[in-house]
Structure formats: C-alpha cells, structure tokens
Design a protein around this motif. Structure first.
Motif, PDB file in Angstrom:
ATOM      1  N   GLU A  32       0.827  -1.209   0.000  1.00 60.24           N
ATOM      2  CA  GLU A  32       0.000   0.000   0.000  1.00 60.24           C
ATOM      3  C   GLU A  32       0.862   1.259   0.000  1.00 60.24           C
ATOM      4  OE1 GLU A  32      -3.546   1.916   2.748  1.00 60.24           O
ATOM      5  OE2 GLU A  32      -3.195  -0.239   2.779  1.00 60.24           O
ATOM      6  N   LYS A  33       0.387   2.259  -0.701  1.00 60.30           N
ATOM      7  CA  LYS A  33       1.091   3.543  -0.781  1.00 60.30           C
ATOM      8  C   LYS A  33       0.819   4.362   0.473  1.00 60.30           C
ATOM      9  CE  LYS A  33       1.706   7.626  -3.626  1.00 60.30           C
ATOM     10  NZ  LYS A  33       1.264   8.393  -4.780  1.00 60.30           N
ATOM     11  N   LEU A  34       1.875   4.939   1.011  1.00 62.34           N
ATOM     12  CA  LEU A  34       1.746   5.844   2.154  1.00 62.34           C
ATOM     13  C   LEU A  34       1.424   7.247   1.646  1.00 62.34           C
ATOM     14  CD1 LEU A  34       4.791   4.771   4.351  1.00 62.34           C
ATOM     15  CD2 LEU A  34       2.385   4.275   4.750  1.00 62.34           C
ATOM     16  N   PRO A  35       0.831   8.078   2.498  1.00 62.04           N
ATOM     17  CA  PRO A  35       0.596   9.475   2.089  1.00 62.04           C
ATOM     18  C   PRO A  35       1.932  10.151   1.789  1.00 62.04           C
ATOM     19  CG  PRO A  35      -0.419   9.011   4.235  1.00 62.04           C
ATOM     20  CD  PRO A  35       0.395   7.817   3.868  1.00 62.04           C
ATOM     21  N   GLY A  71       5.970   7.434  -5.244  1.00 61.16           N
ATOM     22  CA  GLY A  71       5.727   7.588  -3.815  1.00 61.16           C
ATOM     23  C   GLY A  71       6.414   6.525  -2.979  1.00 61.16           C
ATOM     24  N   THR A  72       5.990   6.449  -1.728  1.00 65.16           N
ATOM     25  CA  THR A  72       6.548   5.503  -0.763  1.00 65.16           C
ATOM     26  C   THR A  72       5.497   4.447  -0.459  1.00 65.16           C
ATOM     27  OG1 THR A  72       7.918   7.256   0.179  1.00 65.16           O
ATOM     28  CG2 THR A  72       7.614   5.286   1.517  1.00 65.16           C
ATOM     29  N   PHE A  73       5.929   3.194  -0.512  1.00 63.00           N
ATOM     30  CA  PHE A  73       5.022   2.060  -0.363  1.00 63.00           C
ATOM     31  C   PHE A  73       5.506   1.131   0.749  1.00 63.00           C
ATOM     32  CE2 PHE A  73       4.636   3.636  -4.595  1.00 63.00           C
ATOM     33  CZ  PHE A  73       3.322   3.453  -4.961  1.00 63.00           C
ATOM     34  N   ILE A  74       4.540   0.540   1.455  1.00 63.40           N
ATOM     35  CA  ILE A  74       4.869  -0.497   2.426  1.00 63.40           C
ATOM     36  C   ILE A  74       5.459  -1.659   1.637  1.00 63.40           C
ATOM     37  CG2 ILE A  74       3.954  -2.141   4.116  1.00 63.40           C
ATOM     38  CD1 ILE A  74       3.771   0.758   5.068  1.00 63.40           C
ATOM     39  N   LYS A  75       6.564  -2.199   2.102  1.00 59.71           N
ATOM     40  CA  LYS A  75       7.202  -3.306   1.409  1.00 59.71           C
ATOM     41  C   LYS A  75       6.259  -4.505   1.369  1.00 59.71           C
ATOM     42  CE  LYS A  75      11.871  -3.806   0.548  1.00 59.71           C
ATOM     43  NZ  LYS A  75      13.183  -3.813   1.098  1.00 59.71           N
ATOM     44  N   ASP A  76       6.117  -5.083   0.210  1.00 61.16           N
ATOM     45  CA  ASP A  76       5.230  -6.236   0.024  1.00 61.16           C
ATOM     46  C   ASP A  76       6.037  -7.503   0.280  1.00 61.16           C
ATOM     47  OD1 ASP A  76       3.075  -7.766  -0.530  1.00 61.16           O
ATOM     48  OD2 ASP A  76       2.888  -7.201  -2.636  1.00 61.16           O
ATOM     49  N   ASP A  77       6.266  -7.770   1.565  1.00 59.48           N
ATOM     50  CA  ASP A  77       7.112  -8.876   1.974  1.00 59.48           C
ATOM     51  C   ASP A  77       6.532  -9.477   3.255  1.00 59.48           C
ATOM     52  OD1 ASP A  77       9.128 -10.538   2.978  1.00 59.48           O
ATOM     53  OD2 ASP A  77      10.734  -9.136   2.502  1.00 59.48           O
ATOM     54  N   ASP A  78       6.057 -10.726   3.162  1.00 57.81           N
ATOM     55  CA  ASP A  78       5.445 -11.379   4.318  1.00 57.81           C
ATOM     56  C   ASP A  78       6.407 -11.483   5.498  1.00 57.81           C
ATOM     57  OD1 ASP A  78       3.066 -11.690   2.946  1.00 57.81           O
ATOM     58  OD2 ASP A  78       3.519 -13.738   2.299  1.00 57.81           O
ATOM     59  N   GLN A  79       7.678 -11.686   5.220  1.00 50.98           N
ATOM     60  CA  GLN A  79       8.667 -11.824   6.289  1.00 50.98           C
ATOM     61  C   GLN A  79       8.778 -10.523   7.091  1.00 50.98           C
ATOM     62  OE1 GLN A  79       9.926 -14.770   7.070  1.00 50.98           O
ATOM     63  NE2 GLN A  79      10.816 -13.830   8.881  1.00 50.98           N
ATOM     64  N   VAL A  80       8.668  -9.385   6.417  1.00 48.68           N
ATOM     65  CA  VAL A  80       8.710  -8.087   7.102  1.00 48.68           C
ATOM     66  C   VAL A  80       7.534  -8.000   8.082  1.00 48.68           C
ATOM     67  CG1 VAL A  80       8.471  -5.588   6.798  1.00 48.68           C
ATOM     68  CG2 VAL A  80       9.972  -6.881   5.279  1.00 48.68           C
ATOM     69  N   MET A  81       6.355  -8.403   7.640  1.00 52.61           N
ATOM     70  CA  MET A  81       5.173  -8.361   8.515  1.00 52.61           C
ATOM     71  C   MET A  81       5.343  -9.282   9.723  1.00 52.61           C
ATOM     72  SD  MET A  81       2.998  -6.166   7.628  1.00 52.61           S
ATOM     73  CE  MET A  81       1.697  -6.723   8.704  1.00 52.61           C
ATOM     74  N   ILE A  82       5.868 -10.472   9.491  1.00 51.07           N
ATOM     75  CA  ILE A  82       6.090 -11.418  10.588  1.00 51.07           C
ATOM     76  C   ILE A  82       7.044 -10.822  11.616  1.00 51.07           C
ATOM     77  CG2 ILE A  82       7.157 -13.647  11.160  1.00 51.07           C
ATOM     78  CD1 ILE A  82       6.025 -14.643   8.397  1.00 51.07           C
ATOM     79  N   GLU A  83       8.116 -10.204  11.151  1.00 52.25           N
ATOM     80  CA  GLU A  83       9.093  -9.600  12.054  1.00 52.25           C
ATOM     81  C   GLU A  83       8.497  -8.426  12.838  1.00 52.25           C
ATOM     82  OE1 GLU A  83      12.261 -10.433  13.014  1.00 52.25           O
ATOM     83  OE2 GLU A  83      11.772 -12.295  11.968  1.00 52.25           O
ATOM     84  N   ILE A  84       7.715  -7.593  12.167  1.00 54.59           N
ATOM     85  CA  ILE A  84       7.092  -6.454  12.847  1.00 54.59           C
ATOM     86  C   ILE A  84       6.178  -6.939  13.952  1.00 54.59           C
ATOM     87  CG2 ILE A  84       5.415  -4.571  12.582  1.00 54.59           C
ATOM     88  CD1 ILE A  84       6.622  -4.120   9.777  1.00 54.59           C
ATOM     89  N   LYS A  85       5.316  -7.907  13.651  1.00 54.39           N
ATOM     90  CA  LYS A  85       4.386  -8.442  14.655  1.00 54.39           C
ATOM     91  C   LYS A  85       5.153  -9.040  15.832  1.00 54.39           C
ATOM     92  CE  LYS A  85       0.380  -9.436  11.800  1.00 54.39           C
ATOM     93  NZ  LYS A  85      -0.539 -10.467  11.309  1.00 54.39           N
ATOM     94  N   LYS A  86       6.188  -9.820  15.534  1.00 56.40           N
ATOM     95  CA  LYS A  86       6.981 -10.456  16.583  1.00 56.40           C
ATOM     96  C   LYS A  86       7.649  -9.404  17.459  1.00 56.40           C
ATOM     97  CE  LYS A  86      11.253 -13.062  16.992  1.00 56.40           C
ATOM     98  NZ  LYS A  86      11.913 -11.921  17.592  1.00 56.40           N
ATOM     99  N   ASP A  87       8.293  -8.426  16.840  1.00 53.18           N
ATOM    100  CA  ASP A  87       8.995  -7.388  17.597  1.00 53.18           C
ATOM    101  C   ASP A  87       8.038  -6.566  18.455  1.00 53.18           C
ATOM    102  OD1 ASP A  87      11.391  -8.208  16.485  1.00 53.18           O
ATOM    103  OD2 ASP A  87      11.511  -6.560  15.053  1.00 53.18           O
ATOM    104  N   MET A  88       6.885  -6.212  17.890  1.00 59.09           N
ATOM    105  CA  MET A  88       5.935  -5.398  18.652  1.00 59.09           C
ATOM    106  C   MET A  88       5.350  -6.190  19.825  1.00 59.09           C
ATOM    107  SD  MET A  88       4.124  -2.985  15.852  1.00 59.09           S
ATOM    108  CE  MET A  88       3.703  -1.737  17.058  1.00 59.09           C
TER     109      MET A  88
END
Length: 125
Positions: A32-35, A71-88
């Motif tokens: 997804e594109k960021l503002p 523009g700037t987009f959220i990286k489309d990478d499942d591993q990034v999402m897994i790491e973010i959830k784990k870290d948070m």
C-alpha cells in the motif's frame, strides 16, 4: 492516523511506531502507498522534515520502499510483517513485565493475573 506524541521519545520514531501498529492491525497493507510526506506532516501536525526522517528510517529498516515519481510504499514482503508483529509483541510483553515487577509483583503473581484476565476475556467473547 492520530498520534498522541510523548515528549520523551523522538517524534519520527513515534510516527514509525504508529505506521507499524497500523500494519499489525490491518489498517495498512503490504504494497500500500503511504501518504506523501507533506500530506502526512500536515495531517499529524508536525514538521515535514520529521516525516521525511521517519520515511528514510523506515526505508533503511526495510519496512518501506520509495518508487521514484510514484511515492513511498509499504514493502510487500510477508517476512517483514512477521518480524514487525513479533517485535511489537515482544516489546509489549517486556514493557508489561517490567512495569509489573516495578510494582512489586513476583513471577507467579504476574502469570496468575494474565491467566485470570485471559479467562475473563474468553468469557466476554
């Protein structure tokens, strides 16, 4: 995005944390594109340089990617999402445990309170 800024932490870090929370909650999605930096700065009422720094830091951390002219987009990478959830999750649990210990609770007391509250939550659902 509504952020209640904490003067104890750099604003750009708080912007990054809010974007990560929105990802975890599903309010933002990979790809997804960021503002634009200017638009986000206006919305959250901070200096555009602050948002620029947040976007730059997120790009260096592999959370977003900038596509020239698009523009700037959220990286489309499942591993990034897994790491973010784990870290948070790890951060939230650590902060909770540290706070409970600072209040004088022992390990068994903390576990009992967690279990009791989880059971209560299950009953409410």
């Amino acid at each position: 995005m509504d952020i209640n800024f904490d003067a104890a932490y750099p604003i750009y870090e708080q912007v990054i944390e809010e974007i990560k929370k929105e990802l975890v909650r599903g309010e933002l999605r990979p790809g997804e594109k960021l503002p634009s930096q200017r638009k986000l700065a206006k919305k959250i009422e901070v200096n555009p340089n602050t948002v620029q720094r947040a976007y730059r830091e997120m790009e260096q951390r592999g959370l977003v990617e900038t596509k020239r002219g698009r523009g700037t987009f959220i990286k489309d990478d499942d591993q990034v999402m897994i790491e973010i959830k784990k870290d948070m999750a790890d951060t939230a649990v650590k902060e909770f445990i540290d706070e409970m210990i600072s209040l004088g609770f022992k390990k068994d007391d903390i576990l009992e309170k967690i279990n009791r509250n989880l059971k209560r939550r299950d009953q409410d659902e």
